[in-house]
Design a protein around this motif. Structure first.
Motif, short mmCIF file in Angstrom:
data_model
loop_
_atom_site.label_atom_id
_atom_site.label_comp_id
_atom_site.label_asym_id
_atom_site.label_seq_id
_atom_site.Cartn_x
_atom_site.Cartn_y
_atom_site.Cartn_z
N GLY A 84 0.82 -1.21 0.00
CA GLY A 84 0.00 0.00 0.00
C GLY A 84 0.86 1.26 0.00
O GLY A 84 0.57 2.22 -0.71
N GLU A 85 1.93 1.25 0.78
CA GLU A 85 2.84 2.40 0.80
C GLU A 85 3.55 2.56 -0.54
O GLU A 85 3.75 3.69 -1.00
N ILE A 86 3.93 1.46 -1.15
CA ILE A 86 4.58 1.52 -2.47
C ILE A 86 3.64 2.12 -3.49
O ILE A 86 4.02 3.01 -4.26
N ASP A 87 2.38 1.67 -3.50
CA ASP A 87 1.38 2.22 -4.43
C ASP A 87 1.19 3.72 -4.21
O ASP A 87 1.14 4.50 -5.16
N PHE A 88 1.11 4.13 -2.95
CA PHE A 88 0.94 5.54 -2.63
C PHE A 88 2.12 6.35 -3.15
O PHE A 88 1.94 7.40 -3.78
N CYS A 89 3.33 5.86 -2.92
CA CYS A 89 4.53 6.58 -3.37
C CYS A 89 4.61 6.64 -4.89
O CYS A 89 5.01 7.66 -5.46
N GLN A 90 4.23 5.56 -5.56
CA GLN A 90 4.25 5.55 -7.03
C GLN A 90 3.26 6.56 -7.59
O GLN A 90 3.57 7.27 -8.55
N ARG A 91 2.08 6.67 -6.98
CA ARG A 91 1.10 7.67 -7.43
C ARG A 91 1.64 9.07 -7.19
O ARG A 91 1.46 9.97 -8.01
N LYS A 92 2.30 9.26 -6.07
CA LYS A 92 2.86 10.57 -5.75
C LYS A 92 3.95 10.95 -6.76
O LYS A 92 4.01 12.09 -7.22
N ILE A 93 4.79 9.99 -7.13
CA ILE A 93 5.83 10.23 -8.14
C ILE A 93 5.20 10.59 -9.47
O ILE A 93 5.65 11.52 -10.16
N GLU A 94 4.16 9.87 -9.87
CA GLU A 94 3.47 10.17 -11.13
C GLU A 94 2.90 11.58 -11.12
O GLU A 94 3.04 12.33 -12.09
N ASN A 95 2.28 11.97 -10.00
CA ASN A 95 1.72 13.32 -9.90
C ASN A 95 2.81 14.39 -9.96
O ASN A 95 2.65 15.41 -10.64
N LEU A 96 3.91 14.15 -9.27
CA LEU A 96 5.01 15.12 -9.31
C LEU A 96 5.63 15.20 -10.69
O LEU A 96 6.03 16.28 -11.14
N THR A 97 5.74 14.07 -11.37
CA THR A 97 6.28 14.06 -12.74
C THR A 97 5.40 14.88 -13.67
O THR A 97 5.91 15.66 -14.48
N GLN A 98 4.09 14.69 -13.55
CA GLN A 98 3.16 15.47 -14.37
C GLN A 98 3.27 16.96 -14.06
O GLN A 98 3.24 17.80 -14.95
N TYR A 99 3.41 17.28 -12.79
CA TYR A 99 3.55 18.67 -12.37
C TYR A 99 4.83 19.26 -12.93
O TYR A 99 4.85 20.38 -13.42
N LEU A 100 5.90 18.49 -12.89
CA LEU A 100 7.19 18.94 -13.40
C LEU A 100 7.12 19.20 -14.91
O LEU A 100 7.67 20.18 -15.41
N GLU A 101 6.43 18.32 -15.63
CA GLU A 101 6.29 18.49 -17.09
C GLU A 101 5.47 19.73 -17.42
O GLU A 101 5.69 20.37 -18.44
#
Length: 103
Positions: A84-101
């Motif tokens: 569950g923590e891994i899934d949460f962190c992966q979603r957070k990385i995806e959101n930050l990546t989108q924000y960075l782009e």
């Protein structure tokens, strides 16, 4: 960059059963203290280990539990929690990546 620290435990002490960062049913171990016989702060004073356990990350609540009181979660429960923590962190990385782009 993290620096590694070495902790030396005297030979006449028993080794702690649990380690920093280990997950328990009560929470995560964030501190370890050896309670000597003459330690007046700890009522047991039995020459054993006591663990500081982070029971709530929201308000950073810490409880101190004797080694005998620490309970480990079943492996299946631990696995689900970590996944569950891994899934949460992966979603957070995806959101930050989108924000960075978008920047």
């Amino acid at each position: 960059m993290e620096t590694s620290k070495v902790v030396t435990i005297p030979n006449h002490w028993t080794l702690p059963k649990y380690s920093l960062g280990q997950r328990t049913k009560q929470g995560m171990i964030v501190g370890v203290q050896y309670c000597l016989f003459e330690n007046l702060v700890v009522p047991e004073r039995d020459g054993s280990w006591r663990y500081a356990i982070l029971v709530s990350t929201e308000d950073e609540q810490v409880e101190y539990i004797s080694e005998a009181g620490v309970q480990l979660p079943p492996e299946k429960e631990l696995r689900l929690e970590i996944e569950g923590e891994i899934d949460f962190c992966q979603r957070k990385i995806e959101n930050l990546t989108q924000y960075l782009e978008a920047v």
